[in-house]
Design a protein around this motif. Structure first.
Motif, mmCIF file in Angstrom:
data_model
loop_
_atom_site.group_PDB
_atom_site.id
_atom_site.type_symbol
_atom_site.label_atom_id
_atom_site.label_comp_id
_atom_site.label_asym_id
_atom_site.label_seq_id
_atom_site.Cartn_x
_atom_site.Cartn_y
_atom_site.Cartn_z
ATOM 1 N N THR A 81 -2.789 -3.321 -19.015
ATOM 2 C CA THR A 81 -2.010 -3.936 -17.953
ATOM 3 C C THR A 81 -1.827 -2.904 -16.846
ATOM 4 N N PHE A 82 -2.071 -3.329 -15.609
ATOM 5 C CA PHE A 82 -1.983 -2.431 -14.463
ATOM 6 C C PHE A 82 -0.928 -2.935 -13.491
ATOM 7 N N ASP A 83 -0.156 -1.988 -12.919
ATOM 8 C CA ASP A 83 0.809 -2.350 -11.883
ATOM 9 C C ASP A 83 0.369 -1.833 -10.512
ATOM 10 N N LYS A 84 -0.775 -1.139 -10.482
ATOM 11 C CA LYS A 84 -1.338 -0.638 -9.235
ATOM 12 C C LYS A 84 -2.838 -0.482 -9.393
ATOM 13 N N VAL A 85 -3.553 -0.536 -8.265
ATOM 14 C CA VAL A 85 -4.998 -0.333 -8.269
ATOM 15 C C VAL A 85 -5.335 0.697 -7.191
ATOM 16 N N TYR A 86 -6.297 1.560 -7.498
ATOM 17 C CA TYR A 86 -6.729 2.607 -6.581
ATOM 18 C C TYR A 86 -7.619 2.003 -5.497
ATOM 19 N N LEU A 87 -7.290 2.285 -4.233
ATOM 20 C CA LEU A 87 -8.066 1.767 -3.106
ATOM 21 C C LEU A 87 -9.073 2.779 -2.569
ATOM 22 N N GLY A 88 -8.833 4.066 -2.852
ATOM 23 C CA GLY A 88 -9.671 5.089 -2.238
ATOM 24 C C GLY A 88 -9.288 5.238 -0.779
ATOM 25 N N PRO A 89 -10.136 5.888 0.008
ATOM 26 C CA PRO A 89 -9.825 6.035 1.436
ATOM 27 C C PRO A 89 -9.745 4.659 2.099
ATOM 28 N N ASN A 97 -4.893 15.520 -16.534
ATOM 29 C CA ASN A 97 -5.809 14.385 -16.531
ATOM 30 C C ASN A 97 -5.068 13.163 -15.990
ATOM 31 N N ALA A 98 -5.432 12.737 -14.780
ATOM 32 C CA ALA A 98 -4.748 11.617 -14.135
ATOM 33 C C ALA A 98 -5.715 10.872 -13.235
ATOM 34 N N PRO A 99 -5.365 9.638 -12.886
ATOM 35 C CA PRO A 99 -6.163 8.932 -11.884
ATOM 36 C C PRO A 99 -6.145 9.718 -10.575
ATOM 37 N N PRO A 100 -7.081 9.434 -9.684
ATOM 38 C CA PRO A 100 -7.099 10.174 -8.425
ATOM 39 C C PRO A 100 -5.851 9.920 -7.587
ATOM 40 N N SER A 101 -5.432 10.913 -6.838
ATOM 41 C CA SER A 101 -4.351 10.727 -5.874
ATOM 42 C C SER A 101 -4.936 10.058 -4.644
ATOM 43 N N GLY A 102 -4.133 9.313 -3.928
ATOM 44 C CA GLY A 102 -4.602 8.655 -2.712
ATOM 45 C C GLY A 102 -3.937 7.318 -2.506
ATOM 46 N N MET A 103 -4.653 6.425 -1.860
ATOM 47 C CA MET A 103 -4.113 5.118 -1.491
ATOM 48 C C MET A 103 -4.226 4.127 -2.653
ATOM 49 N N TYR A 104 -3.105 3.487 -2.947
ATOM 50 C CA TYR A 104 -3.027 2.487 -4.014
ATOM 51 C C TYR A 104 -2.397 1.216 -3.472
ATOM 52 N N LEU A 105 -2.777 0.090 -4.060
ATOM 53 C CA LEU A 105 -2.082 -1.162 -3.836
ATOM 54 C C LEU A 105 -1.155 -1.336 -5.033
ATOM 55 N N VAL A 106 0.159 -1.219 -4.798
ATOM 56 C CA VAL A 106 1.153 -1.429 -5.852
ATOM 57 C C VAL A 106 1.379 -2.935 -5.910
ATOM 58 N N LEU A 107 0.987 -3.518 -7.029
ATOM 59 C CA LEU A 107 0.901 -4.975 -7.149
ATOM 60 C C LEU A 107 2.262 -5.660 -7.240
ATOM 61 N N ASN A 108 2.342 -6.855 -6.634
ATOM 62 C CA ASN A 108 3.557 -7.668 -6.743
ATOM 63 C C ASN A 108 3.721 -8.214 -8.157
ATOM 64 N N LYS A 109 2.587 -8.473 -8.844
ATOM 65 C CA LYS A 109 2.587 -8.947 -10.230
ATOM 66 C C LYS A 109 1.629 -8.070 -11.018
ATOM 67 N N THR A 110 1.970 -7.761 -12.262
ATOM 68 C CA THR A 110 1.070 -6.945 -13.076
ATOM 69 C C THR A 110 -0.226 -7.706 -13.333
ATOM 70 N N VAL A 156 0.851 -1.193 0.000
ATOM 71 C CA VAL A 156 0.000 0.000 0.000
ATOM 72 C C VAL A 156 0.889 1.247 0.000
ATOM 73 N N GLN A 157 0.612 2.152 -0.935
ATOM 74 C CA GLN A 157 1.351 3.411 -1.052
ATOM 75 C C GLN A 157 0.374 4.562 -1.262
ATOM 76 N N ARG A 158 0.730 5.738 -0.780
ATOM 77 C CA ARG A 158 -0.033 6.950 -1.084
ATOM 78 C C ARG A 158 0.647 7.591 -2.290
ATOM 79 N N LEU A 159 -0.100 7.745 -3.386
ATOM 80 C CA LEU A 159 0.472 8.268 -4.627
ATOM 81 C C LEU A 159 -0.247 9.533 -5.071
ATOM 82 N N SER A 160 0.511 10.459 -5.613
ATOM 83 C CA SER A 160 -0.023 11.649 -6.276
ATOM 84 C C SER A 160 0.367 11.518 -7.732
ATOM 85 N N LEU A 161 -0.601 11.220 -8.577
ATOM 86 C CA LEU A 161 -0.323 10.939 -9.984
ATOM 87 C C LEU A 161 -0.612 12.160 -10.842
ATOM 88 N N PHE A 162 0.159 12.309 -11.899
ATOM 89 C CA PHE A 162 -0.001 13.417 -12.828
ATOM 90 C C PHE A 162 -0.105 12.866 -14.233
#
Length: 110
Positions: A60-68, A40-53, A29-35
């Motif tokens: 293909t995604f290497d992270k998913v947005y968790l929200g609060p 135009n970017a995904p929301p900033s906040g809590m993400y699960l940075v995946l061990n496998k894509t 779990v990481q807090r990311l600020s994306l640009f």
């Protein structure tokens, strides 16, 4: 995080492109600020940075947005939740990102 229906617009997250798919994902779990282009970017906040894509359709995604969430930043987790792909249209680019709703921690056998 409120569940939305496929095709329903959301001012913050964009347009929901896929029905929810229940799955288990593992990562840190990481807090990311994306640009992105033109702001135009995904929301900033809590993400699960995946061990496998993760591949969904043609993306293909290497992270998913968790929200609060109450997950500890930097913590390694195995989470079960509902995955959706969201499209956010903007100028000059349209972006897609993954949202992981209703995520709960799974107990893992040592």
């Amino acid at each position: 995080m409120t569940s939305l229906k496929v095709g329903q617009p959301d001012a913050i997250r964009g347009r929901i492109e896929t029905p929810p798919v229940r799955m288990v994902l593992e990562g840190i779990v990481q807090r990311l600020s994306l640009f992105g282009p033109g702001g135009n970017a995904p929301p900033s906040g809590m993400y699960l940075v995946l061990n496998k894509t993760l591949t969904v359709g043609d993306r293909t995604f290497d992270k998913v947005y968790l929200g609060p969430s109450d997950f500890q930043i930097g913590g390694q987790y195995v989470l079960q939740g509902d995955l959706r792909v969201v499209t956010k249209r903007g100028i000059p680019a349209t972006i897609k990102y993954a949202v992981f709703e209703n995520a709960t921690k799974m107990e893992v056998e040592p």
